[in-house]
Design a protein around this motif. Structure first.
Motif, PDB file in Angstrom:
ATOM      1  N   GLY A  37       0.781  -0.947  -0.199  1.00 29.85           N
ATOM      2  CA  GLY A  37       0.011   0.013   0.044  1.00 29.85           C
ATOM      3  C   GLY A  37       0.971   1.261   0.109  1.00 29.85           C
ATOM      4  N   GLU A  38       0.321   2.293  -0.176  1.00 29.01           N
ATOM      5  CA  GLU A  38       0.969   3.605  -0.537  1.00 29.01           C
ATOM      6  C   GLU A  38       1.967   3.997   0.534  1.00 29.01           C
ATOM      7  OE1 GLU A  38      -0.075   8.060  -2.228  1.00 29.01           O
ATOM      8  OE2 GLU A  38      -1.549   6.542  -2.078  1.00 29.01           O
ATOM      9  N   ASP A  39       1.390   4.105   1.694  1.00 31.41           N
ATOM     10  CA  ASP A  39       1.843   4.594   2.916  1.00 31.41           C
ATOM     11  C   ASP A  39       2.454   3.297   3.844  1.00 31.41           C
ATOM     12  OD1 ASP A  39       1.617   7.310   2.274  1.00 31.41           O
ATOM     13  OD2 ASP A  39      -0.254   7.150   3.093  1.00 31.41           O
ATOM     14  N   ALA A  40       2.207   2.183   3.403  1.00 37.11           N
ATOM     15  CA  ALA A  40       2.391   0.936   4.384  1.00 37.11           C
ATOM     16  C   ALA A  40       3.754   0.859   4.851  1.00 37.11           C
ATOM     17  CB  ALA A  40       2.106  -0.290   3.521  1.00 37.11           C
ATOM     18  N   PHE A  41       4.779   1.079   4.217  1.00 39.62           N
ATOM     19  CA  PHE A  41       6.040   0.883   4.478  1.00 39.62           C
ATOM     20  C   PHE A  41       6.639   2.010   5.478  1.00 39.62           C
ATOM     21  CE2 PHE A  41      10.648   1.445   4.208  1.00 39.62           C
ATOM     22  CZ  PHE A  41      11.196   0.250   4.277  1.00 39.62           C
ATOM     23  N   ILE A  42       6.240   3.058   5.191  1.00 40.60           N
ATOM     24  CA  ILE A  42       6.414   4.324   6.056  1.00 40.60           C
ATOM     25  C   ILE A  42       5.757   4.012   7.600  1.00 40.60           C
ATOM     26  CG2 ILE A  42       6.190   6.650   6.468  1.00 40.60           C
ATOM     27  CD1 ILE A  42       6.407   7.258   3.313  1.00 40.60           C
ATOM     28  N   SER A  43       4.620   3.433   7.477  1.00 41.29           N
ATOM     29  CA  SER A  43       3.822   3.386   8.860  1.00 41.29           C
ATOM     30  C   SER A  43       4.543   2.012   9.360  1.00 41.29           C
ATOM     31  CB  SER A  43       2.380   2.925   8.382  1.00 41.29           C
ATOM     32  OG  SER A  43       1.715   2.588   9.670  1.00 41.29           O
ATOM     33  N   ALA A  97      14.597  -7.713  14.235  1.00 40.76           N
ATOM     34  CA  ALA A  97      16.010  -8.236  13.829  1.00 40.76           C
ATOM     35  C   ALA A  97      15.939  -9.418  13.614  1.00 40.76           C
ATOM     36  CB  ALA A  97      16.700  -8.091  15.345  1.00 40.76           C
ATOM     37  N   PHE A  98      15.205 -10.493  13.759  1.00 39.34           N
ATOM     38  CA  PHE A  98      15.215 -11.899  13.210  1.00 39.34           C
ATOM     39  C   PHE A  98      14.040 -11.956  11.942  1.00 39.34           C
ATOM     40  CE2 PHE A  98      16.902 -11.737  17.531  1.00 39.34           C
ATOM     41  CZ  PHE A  98      18.087 -12.419  17.382  1.00 39.34           C
ATOM     42  N   LEU A  99      13.813 -11.018  11.438  1.00 37.36           N
ATOM     43  CA  LEU A  99      12.913 -10.886  10.192  1.00 37.36           C
ATOM     44  C   LEU A  99      13.732 -11.623   8.963  1.00 37.36           C
ATOM     45  CD1 LEU A  99       9.981 -10.313   9.328  1.00 37.36           C
ATOM     46  CD2 LEU A  99      11.075  -8.179   8.181  1.00 37.36           C
ATOM     47  N   VAL A 100      12.898 -12.708   8.493  1.00 40.42           N
ATOM     48  CA  VAL A 100      14.009 -13.491   7.290  1.00 40.42           C
ATOM     49  C   VAL A 100      13.232 -13.280   6.014  1.00 40.42           C
ATOM     50  CG1 VAL A 100      13.908 -16.018   6.840  1.00 40.42           C
ATOM     51  CG2 VAL A 100      14.221 -15.369   9.227  1.00 40.42           C
ATOM     52  N   GLU A 101      12.005 -12.878   5.920  1.00 47.14           N
ATOM     53  CA  GLU A 101      11.543 -12.554   4.482  1.00 47.14           C
ATOM     54  C   GLU A 101      10.704 -11.122   4.480  1.00 47.14           C
ATOM     55  OE1 GLU A 101       8.312 -14.901   1.394  1.00 47.14           O
ATOM     56  OE2 GLU A 101       9.542 -15.893   2.649  1.00 47.14           O
ATOM     57  N   LEU A 102      11.012 -10.433   3.617  1.00 46.01           N
ATOM     58  CA  LEU A 102      10.167  -9.133   3.514  1.00 46.01           C
ATOM     59  C   LEU A 102       9.953  -8.946   2.098  1.00 46.01           C
ATOM     60  CD1 LEU A 102       9.148  -6.477   4.891  1.00 46.01           C
ATOM     61  CD2 LEU A 102      11.524  -5.473   4.175  1.00 46.01           C
ATOM     62  N   SER A 103       8.509  -8.558   1.902  1.00 47.23           N
ATOM     63  CA  SER A 103       7.912  -8.305   0.921  1.00 47.23           C
ATOM     64  C   SER A 103       7.252  -6.905   0.706  1.00 47.23           C
ATOM     65  CB  SER A 103       6.737  -9.341   0.178  1.00 47.23           C
ATOM     66  OG  SER A 103       7.432 -10.395  -0.077  1.00 47.23           O
ATOM     67  N   ILE A 104       7.858  -6.003  -0.136  1.00 45.30           N
ATOM     68  CA  ILE A 104       7.473  -4.576  -0.112  1.00 45.30           C
ATOM     69  C   ILE A 104       6.726  -4.363  -1.387  1.00 45.30           C
ATOM     70  CG2 ILE A 104       7.943  -2.196   0.179  1.00 45.30           C
ATOM     71  CD1 ILE A 104      10.488  -3.239   1.517  1.00 45.30           C
ATOM     72  N   MET A 105       5.430  -4.229  -1.330  1.00 50.96           N
ATOM     73  CA  MET A 105       4.618  -4.180  -2.681  1.00 50.96           C
ATOM     74  C   MET A 105       3.576  -2.878  -2.629  1.00 50.96           C
ATOM     75  SD  MET A 105       3.498  -8.347  -2.785  1.00 50.96           S
ATOM     76  CE  MET A 105       3.122  -8.386  -1.176  1.00 50.96           C
TER      77      MET A 105
END
Length: 947
Positions: free
Chosen positions: A719-725, A741-749
């Motif tokens: 979403g438009e502001d989702a990453f900033i939020s 810190a222990f996040l393994v997988e991240l999708s930014i869409m």
């Protein structure tokens, strides 16, 4: 009848063409223009189908055209189904446990959009061509847009006169019940409404006449009026008719509702009146609630005034009734025979034993329906011969003249008033043989599987609307699930005796929207209803929706009620400030909370039952929690004094989903020191889900092998502001970053507000291994000397970033790099040659890249190289392929210059495939010299094969 079922088919295809999943794939495959044209054409056709259905009754050409349209509509439905399947397949692949390489490779199989595009375009154009032909043919019929199907008006008007010489069988008990109900409302200030419901031809109007003409009713009411309503439920027409009945003369006033209402008030005054509204069909709640109820029920009549409504529709009863409806059922076997024999054995037909035996067979076919019994009895009264009785006994009622002329028109009227979707379901029942006993659940599943209804529209057999809750009082076999809907209509639930039932799962739904405004009396009433619905102590599942009371009930404060609870779901309860006392339960595994605007603390009075305990475990067995739209949530726990309570929370939590504003989310950590659970928030306007799984310390040290999916930490931000939020820097610095810190997988869409690479935010993701960036259309990325600070990153996928120009240096840990649909990208990372661990490299639809960079021969681990639709790349660096010792697969498609150079230099054996076939295994350690003789080296999209 088949032609009348076309509308829901076309409507379904139109809906599917507008579906977001379908649009996603058609846009990806470049055929969205065809999809939009199909949608427009079918919408135009749909608007004319009501008129076509009318003309098809007399015009055979229109009937043939409608059948052809139905065939094409099903073909279009199949094409759109394929798109939906592909979208769902890709979603499932994204969320599955497959390796990242497999995920990326799947985009190059036969399901790739470049391959799908040809088949999709061909299939859509074929359907569109047929639709265009049918639309052209349709113009000859001069079809017009109808706002709705023409009303089906009865060819007669009912009246209140009762033939006293006529025998009426089996309705005396019904009459006594209804008369008593009318007389018992004597002290009511407001006009009460009693619905009488039943199927067509069952005798509702006859019963209403019996009541209307009863001597006690004549004496009780000062004014009696009878009005056959049928289709016309407009306020002006109906008020005018009632006024004429009250004054016993014609009303010539203009069509002004205010003037008509004043005349009605003058006519009725404070008289106690009975208004009989016969044969009501209106199911538009606003027409009654907003228009007619204030005019007929609130400002006229004396104490005890009544309106009686007869209807075939339960929904009419639900909309209009203030009293429980009285249902008229079919006659018993004895009463049926009395009515039939009275009609049949008259006019000279003798009651002989053989005719009685045949007559009972005919009577049984009528199934206790008085209309059919009278019609068939009257028919048999004209049949003197035994053979005639036998012939009629062998045929269906609708095959007889009486059946066609008297019974079917009445029953068909019910069919005419069904929605197109319900007509389709009804017609489907014709596939069952005569006298077949259909199982309700199985029939519903057949409707679902044939696409006639959506699964979410189905109601469980044990569901009860609020108006019928008293029916549960004497039902002892309800088990194990009970769902109660529209509880806002309930006066009290105490008569349901839920605590005496063997119920494991309970759903309570008040049918309110979150924004509904209630008066204080209505709020207090809802609280009283909830208090009266006390469940048994063995409850395992509790679900509450749309409750607008201020607090939970007393029974919800009793931990014994929840000693077996396993799942709790609460939604759209904006006024409620507390949760049921479930946080100490040792059985609770799943909690979902949403739309609770007034909830400030998850667990209050945390020390009430355990004052001496130093360390309290809150939600000790909870495995999954979902939190959404809790705008005022400030604390996880607090003591009975209202102070924050230090306690161990969620020691066994495996999955957390949060959809809330970052600014309102509690900043303090509720976790044990050795539990690194992830707490991150998404903007409340988004529809995405954050998924979190605790990582055990023994898995945190793995850096070279892919971790098991069951221990992966995955996050999707969309979403438009989702990453900033989600990646709010101030909160990251205050401690939220430790949870990441222990996040393994991240999708930014689809995060359009990202312009430059968020270096600072990603510093916290020191264990990240998979990163996908998709649809960030404003992302430019200015290269910097600093290497991307993700030391364990193994997989990077970038696609659909329209203005991305360059990529900064990447970490040397990278094993997979896939870049697609980035038309502005002009160069690959400057340190590409340093990625010694890279085994997979893919470029697709990157039209700005002119050449592969020098130094790629240092990619000594590279096993697979894919280049698709990069038309400006015309050659590989000199001798590159010979210096990649582990290269096992090279795939080049839709790159004409590169393919031509390959043929000219004879570097490759080119095998042309539009759809990739099964790969042969390359012998381990084989050099590129041997690769040139295998099918692993491909160059597709050309017109010829070179061997």
């Amino acid at each position: 009848m088949a032609e009348t079922l076309l509308l829901p088919v076309v409507r379904g295809v139109v809906g599917k063409a507008a579906d977001a999943l379908v649009q996603r794939i058609t846009r990806m495959c470049g055929v969205d223009d065809d999809r939009r044209k199909l949608e427009r054409q079918l919408l135009h056709v749909q608007s004319l189908l009501a008129d076509a259905g009318v003309k098809a009754e007399t015009n055979g050409t229109v009937r043939v055209w409608m059948k052809a349209l139905k065939t094409v509509a099903y073909q279009a439905d199949d094409v759109l189904d394929n798109f939906q399947y592909e979208a769902l397949r890709r979603e499932a692949l994204t969320q599955s446990g497959q390796s990242m390489a497999s995920k990326v490779l799947s985009n190059f199989t036969s399901n790739n959009c470049l391959v799908l595009r040809y088949k999709a375009s061909r299939d859509l154009k074929s359907v569109l061509q047929k639709i265009d032909e049918l639309v052209a043919e349709m113009k000859r019929f001069d079809l017009v847009v109808r706002a709705e199907a023409p009303p089906q008006v009865l060819p007669w008007q009912t009246h209140s006169v009762l033939d006293m010489s006529m025998d009426i069988f089996g309705r005396d008990d019904d009459k006594e019940v209804v008369v008593k109900l009318l007389l018992d409302q004597e002290g009511q200030m407001d006009v009460q409404v009693l619905p009488i419901i039943g199927m067509g031809g069952v005798g509702k109007t006859t019963l209403a006449k019996m009541v209307f003409n009863d001597s006690r009713v004549l004496k009780h009411f000062e004014l009696k009026m009878w009005l056959c309503v049928s289709e016309n439920f407009e306020a002006i027409s109906l008020v005018r008719s009632v006024t004429e009945l009250a004054t016993n003369r014609r009303c010539d006033m203009p069509d002004n509702i205010e003037l008509l209402h004043r005349r009605l008030q003058e006519a009725i005054g404070r008289k106690r009146f009975l208004l009989m509204l016969d044969d009501v069909w209106n199911e538009d709640q606003n027409k009654w609630e907003e228009d007619l109820r204030p005019l007929l029920c609130s400002s006229i009549g004396g104490l005890g005034s009544m309106i009686v409504v007869t209807s075939r529709s339960r929904q009419v009863a639900e909309i209009m009734g203030t009293l429980p409806p009285h249902e008229v059922v079919c006659l018993s076997e004895d009463y049926s025979w009395e009515l039939f024999s009275k009609k049949a054995f008259s006019k000279g037909v003798q009651e002989q034993a053989v005719l009685v035996r045949i007559g009972r067979r005919i009577c049984n076919k009528c199934k206790g329906l008085p209309l059919a019994l009278k019609a068939m009895g009257g028919l048999m009264s004209s049949k003197q011969k035994l053979q005639e009785w036998e012939a009629i006994a062998e045929c269906n009622i609708n095959d007889t003249n009486r059946g066609k002329e008297e019974v079917l028109p009445i029953l068909k009227l019910s069919y005419k008033h069904l929605s197109p979707e319900m007509k389709r379901c009804f017609a489907f029942c014709a596939v069952f043989p005569k006298d077949y006993e259909m199982e309700k659940d199985k029939l519903i599943q057949l409707w679902i599987s044939n696409g006639f209804i959506l699964e979410e529209e189905i109601m469980d057999l044990t569901q009860k609307d609020g108006c019928g809750i008293d029916e549960l009082k004497d039902l002892q076999l309800i088990s194990p699930k009970l769902e109660l809907y529209k509880l806002r209509n309930v006066r009290t639930g105490s008569k349901a005796n839920l605590h005496q039932k063997r119920i494991n799962e309970l759903l309570l739904d008040w049918d309110h929207k979150r924004c509904d405004i209630l008066t204080n009396d209505e709020v207090n009433h809802e609280a009283a209803v909830l208090e009266s619905l006390v469940p048994p102590g063995e409850l395992e599942f509790l679900e509450i929706h749309g409750y607008h009371g201020l607090a939970i009930s007393q029974w919800m404060r009793d931990p014994q009620i929840f000693r077996c609870i396993r799942k709790l779901i609460i939604s759209n309860c904006p006024r409620c400030e507390d949760l049921p006392i479930v946080w100490l339960s040792s059985s609770l595994e799943h909690v979902s909370l949403s739309g609770m605007d007034s909830l400030t603390t998850l667990c209050k009075n945390i020390d009430v039952d355990d004052a001496e305990s130093i360390s309290v475990q809150v939600f000790p067995r909870l495995k999954e929690m979902k939190l959404k739209d809790l705008p005022n949530l400030e604390r996880w726990t607090e003591s009975s004094a209202g102070e924050p309570h230090k306690s161990v929370m969620f020691p066994q939590l495996e999955k957390l989903e949060v959809m809330m504003e970052t600014q309102t989310f509690p900043a303090s950590s509720p976790w044990k020191e050795n539990q690194t659970s992830l707490i991150t928030t998404l903007n409340s306007t988004q529809t995405n889900i954050l998924q979190s799984t605790p990582v055990h310390p023994k898995t945190q040290t793995k850096t070279t092998k892919q971790t098991n999916r069951t221990t992966d930490r995955c996050m999707w931000v969309r979403g438009e502001d989702a990453f900033i939020s989600a990646f709010n820097l101030p909160k990251l610095r205050l401690g939220l970053g430790e949870g990441l810190a222990f996040l393994v997988e991240l999708s930014i869409m689809d995060c359009w507000n990202i312009v430059n690479w968020p270096v600072e935010e990603l510093r916290y993701l020191r264990c990240l291994r998979f990163l996908r960036i998709c649809g960030c259309r404003k992302l430019v990325w200015i290269s910097s000397e600093e290497i991307l600070s993700l030391p364990l990153l193994e997989n990077l996928v970038i696609d659909h970033c329209d203005i991305l120009q360059d990529i900064q240096e990447l970490p040397t840990s990278l094993r997979l790099l896939s870049i697609g649909d980035c038309p502005s990208l002009v160069s690959l990372p400057s340190n590409l040659r340093n990625l010694a661990n890279l085994t997979f490299l893919s470029l697709s639809a990157c039209g700005g890249i002119q050449a592969m960079p020098d130094g790629m021969d240092d990619l000594t681990s590279l096993e697979q190289l894919w280049i698709w639709s990069c038309k400006r790349i015309d050659k590989f660096p000199l001798g590159l392929l010979q210096r990649l010792p582990h290269l096992k697969k090279l795939s080049v498609h839709y790159c004409p210059s590169l393919q031509r150079r390959c043929r000219e230099e004879s570097d490759l054996i080119i095998v042309c495939f539009n759809v990739l076939s099964t790969e042969k295994s390359q012998p381990e350690g084989a050099a590129i010299g041997s690769v040139t003789t295998s099918s692993h080296v491909r160059c597709g999209g050309c017109d010829e094969k070179i061997y």
